[in-house]
Design an enzyme around this catalytic site. Structure first.
Site, PDB file in Angstrom:
ATOM      1  N   THR A 136      49.243  29.621 -27.901  1.00  0.00           N
ATOM      2  CA  THR A 136      50.678  30.004 -27.021  1.00  0.00           C
ATOM      3  C   THR A 136      50.316  31.515 -26.559  1.00  0.00           C
ATOM      4  OG1 THR A 136      51.647  28.535 -28.416  1.00  0.00           O
ATOM      5  CG2 THR A 136      53.028  30.240 -27.033  1.00  0.00           C
ATOM      6  N   SER A 162      39.924  19.899 -22.117  1.00  0.00           N
ATOM      7  CA  SER A 162      39.945  18.649 -21.672  1.00  0.00           C
ATOM      8  C   SER A 162      38.813  18.492 -20.556  1.00  0.00           C
ATOM      9  CB  SER A 162      41.320  18.163 -21.317  1.00  0.00           C
ATOM     10  OG  SER A 162      42.327  18.465 -22.370  1.00  0.00           O
ATOM     11  N   GLU A 244      50.672  25.202 -12.637  1.00  0.00           N
ATOM     12  CA  GLU A 244      50.810  24.255 -13.584  1.00  0.00           C
ATOM     13  C   GLU A 244      51.932  23.819 -14.079  1.00  0.00           C
ATOM     14  OE1 GLU A 244      48.281  22.799 -17.565  1.00  0.00           O
ATOM     15  OE2 GLU A 244      48.819  25.016 -17.558  1.00  0.00           O
ATOM     16  N   GLU A 373      59.505  26.688 -26.522  1.00  0.00           N
ATOM     17  CA  GLU A 373      60.123  27.905 -27.238  1.00  0.00           C
ATOM     18  C   GLU A 373      59.979  29.112 -26.342  1.00  0.00           C
ATOM     19  OE1 GLU A 373      58.413  25.766 -28.921  1.00  0.00           O
ATOM     20  OE2 GLU A 373      59.466  25.402 -30.596  1.00  0.00           O
TER      21      GLU A 373
HETATM   22  C1  LIG Z   1      45.073  17.107 -25.950  1.00  0.00           C
HETATM   23  C2  LIG Z   1      45.224  18.859 -25.563  1.00  0.00           C
HETATM   24  C3  LIG Z   1      44.632  18.982 -24.320  1.00  0.00           C
HETATM   25  C4  LIG Z   1      44.719  20.324 -24.085  1.00  0.00           C
HETATM   26  N1  LIG Z   1      43.688  20.680 -22.849  1.00  0.00           N
HETATM   27  C5  LIG Z   1      43.925  21.805 -22.650  1.00  0.00           C
HETATM   28  C6  LIG Z   1      42.928  22.437 -21.603  1.00  0.00           C
HETATM   29  O1  LIG Z   1      42.153  21.684 -20.917  1.00  0.00           O
HETATM   30  N2  LIG Z   1      42.511  23.717 -21.569  1.00  0.00           N
HETATM   31  C7  LIG Z   1      42.785  24.683 -22.249  1.00  0.00           C
HETATM   32  O2  LIG Z   1      42.930  25.775 -22.247  1.00  0.00           O
HETATM   33  N3  LIG Z   1      43.868  24.185 -23.267  1.00  0.00           N
HETATM   34  C8  LIG Z   1      43.971  22.885 -23.477  1.00  0.00           C
HETATM   35  N4  LIG Z   1      45.135  22.815 -24.480  1.00  0.00           N
HETATM   36  C9  LIG Z   1      45.731  23.574 -25.362  1.00  0.00           C
HETATM   37  C10 LIG Z   1      47.053  23.854 -25.230  1.00  0.00           C
HETATM   38  O3  LIG Z   1      47.418  24.701 -24.211  1.00  0.00           O
HETATM   39  C11 LIG Z   1      47.760  24.448 -26.728  1.00  0.00           C
HETATM   40  O4  LIG Z   1      47.415  23.496 -27.734  1.00  0.00           O
HETATM   41  C12 LIG Z   1      48.902  25.421 -26.619  1.00  0.00           C
HETATM   42  O5  LIG Z   1      48.703  26.479 -25.320  1.00  0.00           O
HETATM   43  C13 LIG Z   1      49.384  25.660 -27.984  1.00  0.00           C
HETATM   44  O6  LIG Z   1      48.508  26.161 -28.440  1.00  0.00           O
HETATM   45  P1  LIG Z   1      48.405  26.029 -29.904  1.00  0.00           P
HETATM   46  O7  LIG Z   1      47.898  24.817 -30.054  1.00  0.00           O
HETATM   47  O8  LIG Z   1      47.185  26.813 -30.677  1.00  0.00           O
HETATM   48  O9  LIG Z   1      49.546  26.312 -30.854  1.00  0.00           O
HETATM   49  P2  LIG Z   1      50.332  27.498 -31.462  1.00  0.00           P
HETATM   50  O10 LIG Z   1      50.167  28.756 -30.533  1.00  0.00           O
HETATM   51  O11 LIG Z   1      49.845  27.789 -32.851  1.00  0.00           O
HETATM   52  O12 LIG Z   1      51.887  27.329 -31.400  1.00  0.00           O
HETATM   53  C14 LIG Z   1      52.186  26.103 -32.367  1.00  0.00           C
HETATM   54  C15 LIG Z   1      53.828  26.046 -32.096  1.00  0.00           C
HETATM   55  O13 LIG Z   1      54.224  27.523 -32.547  1.00  0.00           O
HETATM   56  C16 LIG Z   1      55.580  27.987 -32.009  1.00  0.00           C
HETATM   57  N5  LIG Z   1      55.459  29.097 -31.125  1.00  0.00           N
HETATM   58  C17 LIG Z   1      54.243  29.678 -30.802  1.00  0.00           C
HETATM   59  N6  LIG Z   1      54.566  30.730 -30.350  1.00  0.00           N
HETATM   60  C18 LIG Z   1      55.831  31.128 -30.235  1.00  0.00           C
HETATM   61  C19 LIG Z   1      56.769  31.933 -30.033  1.00  0.00           C
HETATM   62  N7  LIG Z   1      56.364  33.166 -29.421  1.00  0.00           N
HETATM   63  N8  LIG Z   1      58.334  31.850 -30.238  1.00  0.00           N
HETATM   64  C20 LIG Z   1      58.747  30.946 -30.715  1.00  0.00           C
HETATM   65  N9  LIG Z   1      57.684  29.779 -31.290  1.00  0.00           N
HETATM   66  C21 LIG Z   1      56.485  29.783 -31.024  1.00  0.00           C
HETATM   67  C22 LIG Z   1      55.807  26.652 -30.866  1.00  0.00           C
HETATM   68  O14 LIG Z   1      56.587  25.994 -31.388  1.00  0.00           O
HETATM   69  C23 LIG Z   1      54.274  26.151 -30.650  1.00  0.00           C
HETATM   70  O15 LIG Z   1      54.381  24.778 -30.252  1.00  0.00           O
HETATM   71  C24 LIG Z   1      45.238  21.294 -24.834  1.00  0.00           C
HETATM   72  C25 LIG Z   1      45.720  21.004 -26.087  1.00  0.00           C
HETATM   73  C26 LIG Z   1      45.800  19.747 -26.509  1.00  0.00           C
HETATM   74  C27 LIG Z   1      46.191  19.161 -27.814  1.00  0.00           C
END
Ligand SMILES: Cc1cc2nc3c(=O)[nH]c(=O)nc-3n(C[C@H](O)[C@H](O)[C@H](O)COP(=O)(O)OP(=O)(O)OC[C@H]3O[C@@H](n4cnc5c(N)ncnc54)[C@H](O)[C@@H]3O)c2cc1C
Lengths: 388, 360
Positions: A136, A162, A244, A373
């Site tokens: 995030t 992906s 996007e 969020e």
């Molecule tokens: C199947 C899949 C395909 C993907 N494809 C791509 C891709 O092609 N290219 C790419 O670059 N990325 C890709 N992603 C990454 C995706 O964009 C990230 O998973 C996403 O940005 C969330 O980051 P994270 O998983 O590290 O979760 P985190 O950043 O750890 O966040 C987890 C949760 O914490 C909470 N949170 C975080 N920040 C805040 C805040 N400021 N305030 C309140 N709550 C908060 C939210 O509930 C959030 O859902 C993919 C992910 C998946 C699972």
């Protein structure tokens, strides 16, 4: 205010329908059903795509300086809607997101080098944004690009990339100034996936799809791999993410799920319709879909009026992603135990397993593309003007 | 397709907003609540400035405007908690003009535009009739109607009644012999009356079509009122939480508060689309009961939930009589019930589930 379509758009809608009647063949359907995860288009899809290009329909609404015709955004809307109704994809994945960025921020030579390939889908793109410590909080990314003579030398790791296994290029965000504030030290590159030093490891997800980890070890790219100015990357990314967001927001697929649910109930479970509670829950789902459509049209109206939706785009993203979970959840619930059947339960699964598949695949819509969020933060701060 | 306001609508909204801000302070609303009755001075202004003429045919002295223009005006009036029979009079006169007795239309519409005629619909609502359903015999109306908004404050009632077993709408002068209107008190503190007719002289104003239009117009425009209450509560909340400091910072900088506001804004904007869409469709003659019911259900919820959430974010100050927030939560709740509550409207939609067509 007007809630109908004018004659010009109705005429265009008819044109798109006629076009689809011609291309919507059993061969195309077969190809789409068996395309798997491949980023490349099959022959039928390529034929359709070329024909779209010939008509100039893909970019007709883009401004002329970006190679479009500057038509009202409603043309794009109508076309997207007609394709969505038939469930025939026409976009080239992330190309529709990266293409405009290259057009806007690239040099003349870069445009010539990449854009025709992107439009023809010969160049397919994966997105190298996320990293183990940058989700995030994307601006925390650490993959490093260092200037080495005329070249750039890239080291680091991307996560969740992906289509990295099938794409020809990666659109890559790297840190180019580790000492600058985190938003001001990022640059964007376009890098061929067959460049030495890039390795891809698969990660399987609960949706049944595949994503990847991608490692960069002394990956050497020429200076023209950089798109835009050095350290201008965050601005470019934010621009592309806006595309996007609207793209994810177009939740046409949910209408189809509702229609198929209604058809399934009418044909196989008519007793459910005797129950007032069931009827009420179905109406609530329909209302949620109406709201989705309203938010999408509200956004499109703002774009068509020449403005940029901010909080409206976030509302649409939140609503559609939460509805994806909600509609599959409620539908499975209404059907009872048969709602749990997967497509492998040959012939028995309601909607050929689409409900459980949608349910499993729904979380990514909510935390990906900017977590909901954060979307709510955007509504509150950028939209309503609340303080940080 | 265009969900944004037209230039005309923007102008209407701005000029009315300015007028109301200057001339209708909330203490004026308090005064009307205490004394009962509608805001006669405001009604005269609206007539003089042409606001009452907007949706009516030019042949009858109207502006020939879009019904959405009128909805924009109604939303603005709602956002100032104005106590006037604007919805009631407009919907009634439109039902007569567009679908009712031609002989009556010109007289009624010209009367409305001049400000001299005000009309309250007296329809069979959802609550079981108490006493006798109104009937007409040889031009005389007898029966009862409960829940008549502004029933004791208007010059005319437009009463749903049967004549020889056929339903229709009948125009009754409220000063006529045999008409009585007794006030009923509600959570909104806006005028509501229980009316009885004992051989009151009644003129036939329309049949089934006019009745259907009036029901639809009442419901769609009442949804606009729900929306206006929600929008006003939302805007007041955003302003307030941006200012109110606790723990050394504006409470509006806390993420939990921001997310409440984001949800309120989303709920309000969601309702906005469906509500104005139904008004527009009604105007075009392509409305359905089902679509209007869905819009009202959504608006009723917004008018209730957004205004109540506002109270939570305001804390104690918003709970006081002195503060203005309660106008919108009380009006919002009452309008959520008027012309069909969310539950009643969802029942309409559930009963007509067979009308759902696949996306094509
Ligand atoms: C199947 C899949 C395909 C993907 N494809 C791509 C891709 O092609 N290219 C790419 O670059 N990325 C890709 N992603 C990454 C995706 O964009 C990230 O998973 C996403 O940005 C969330 O980051 P994270 O998983 O590290 O979760 P985190 O950043 O750890 O966040 C987890 C949760 O914490 C909470 N949170 C975080 N920040 C805040 C805040 N400021 N305030 C309140 N709550 C908060 C939210 O509930 C959030 O859902 C993919 C992910 C998946 C699972």
């Amino acid at each position: 205010m007007e809630f109908g379509w004018n004659e010009e758009l109705e005429a265009f809608r008819d044109e798109v329908r006629a076009f689809l009647d011609e291309f919507d063949t059993p061969a195309l359907r077969h190809e789409l059903a068996n395309r798997g995860e491949a980023a490349q288009l099959g022959p039928e899809q390529s034929r359709l795509r070329e024909s779209l290009e010939e008509r100039g329909w893909v970019r007709m609404c883009w401004p002329e300086e970006l190679g479009g015709e500057g038509k009202s955004q409603w043309f794009q809307f109508v076309m997207t809607e007609e394709f969505a109704k038939r469930e025939i994809p026409y976009g080239s994945g992330f190309g529709t997101m990266v293409g405009p960025a290259i057009h806007r921020f690239g040099t003349e030579a870069q445009r010539e080098k990449y854009l025709p390939g992107i439009w023809a889908n010969d160049i397919t793109i994966c997105l190298g944004y996320s990293e183990p410590n940058a989700g995030t909080d994307l601006a925390a990314l650490e993959t490093l690009a260092v200037k080495d003579g005329d070249d750039w030398l890239i080291n680091g790791q991307k996560l969740w990339t992906s289509a990295a296994d099938t794409a020809s290029h990666v659109w890559l965000a790297c840190r180019t100034d580790p000492d600058a504030p985190k938003h001001r030290g990022i640059s964007t590159f376009i890098v061929p996936m067959d460049t030495p030093g890039i390795s891809v490891r698969p990660i399987m997800t609960m949706s049944g799809g595949r994503t990847n980890e991608v490692f960069f070890e002394d990956v050497r790219v020429p200076s023209d791999a950089l798109i835009g100015e050095v350290n201008q990357g965050w601005y470019i990314i934010a621009n592309a993410l806006d595309h996007e967001r609207v793209w994810i927001g177009a939740g046409g697929g949910l209408r189809h799920i509702f229609d198929r649910l209604m058809a399934h109930i009418r044909e196989k479970r008519p007793e459910l319709l005797e129950d007032d509670v069931v009827r009420r829950r179905l109406v609530e789902l329909e209302l949620d879909l109406d709201v989705m459509e309203g938010l999408v049209l509200t956004n499109a109206s703002i774009v068509a009026a020449g403005d940029t939706p901010t909080m409206e785009a976030s509302m649409s993203k939140i609503w559609t992603s939460e509805l994806r979970y909600h509609i599959s959840n409620v539908a499975m619930d209404l059907l009872g135990h048969e709602g749990a059947l997967t497509e492998e339960a040959d012939g028995f699964a309601p909607l050929d397993g689409e409900l459980e598949r949608t349910y499993r695949a729904s979380p990514i819509q909510r935390f990906g593309g900017g977590a909901n969020e954060v979307q709510r933060d955007i509504i509150a701060r950028r939209g309503l003007g609340l303080p940080r | 397709m265009d969900t944004t306001l037209s230039d005309t609508q923007r102008l209407l909204r701005e000029s009315l907003r300015d007028y109301l801000a200057n001339e209708v302070p909330f203490d004026r609303i308090r005064e009307l609540e205490r004394e009962g009755g509608a805001d006669q001075a405001l009604w005269e202004y609206l007539a003089g400035a042409g606001f009452l003429a907007l949706p009516f045919a030019e042949a009858h002295g109207g502006e020939g405007g879009e019904l959405t223009d009128t909805a924009v005006v109604l939303e603005e009036l709602t956002r100032r908690a104005c106590i006037i029979p604007f919805l009631e009079t407009t919907a009634s006169a439109l039902a007569i003009e567009r679908h009712g007795a031609e002989a009556l239309a010109e007289e009624v519409v010209r009367g409305v535009i001049s400000g001299a005629v005000t009309i309250a619909p007296a329809l069979q609502g959802s609550t079981p009739a108490n006493g006798a359903s109104p009937r007409v015999e040889s031009g005389a109306l007898t029966g009862e109607r409960r829940f008549v908004d502004y029933g004791a404050d208007v010059t005319h009632h437009l009463v749903e009644a049967t004549e020889d077993g056929e339903p229709g709408l009948y125009l009754v002068e409220t000063t006529a012999e045999g008409v009585t209107a007794e006030s009923l008190s509600t959570i909104a503190r806006t005028p509501l009356a229980q009316c009885t007719y004992e051989g009151a002289p009644a003129r036939r104003a329309g049949g089934a079509e006019a009745l259907q239009f009036l029901r639809r117009a009442g419901r769609a425009l009442c949804a606009v009122q729900c929306l206006g209450n929600a929008q006003q509560a939302l805007d007041m909340t955003v302003e307030y939480v941006g200012m109110r400091v606790q723990f050394g910072r504006p409470i509006g900088s806390f993420q939990a508060v921001q997310h409440h506001c984001a949800n309120m804004a989303t709920q309000t904007l969601s309702a906005r689309f469906l509500v104005y869409q139904s008004v527009w469709r009604l105007d075009q003659g392509i409305a359905s009961d089902r679509q209007i019911a869905k819009a009202k259900a959504l608006a009723s919820r917004a008018g209730t939930e957004v205004t109540m959430q506002a109270h939570i974010l305001f804390g104690g100050i918003g709970y006081t009589e002195e503060y203005d927030l309660h106008f919108f939560s009380r009006h919002g709740k009452e309008r959520a019930l008027a012309w069909g509550s969310a539950e009643e409207c969802l029942r309409v939609a559930a009963d007509t589930l067979d009308e759902v067509q696949p996306w094509q």
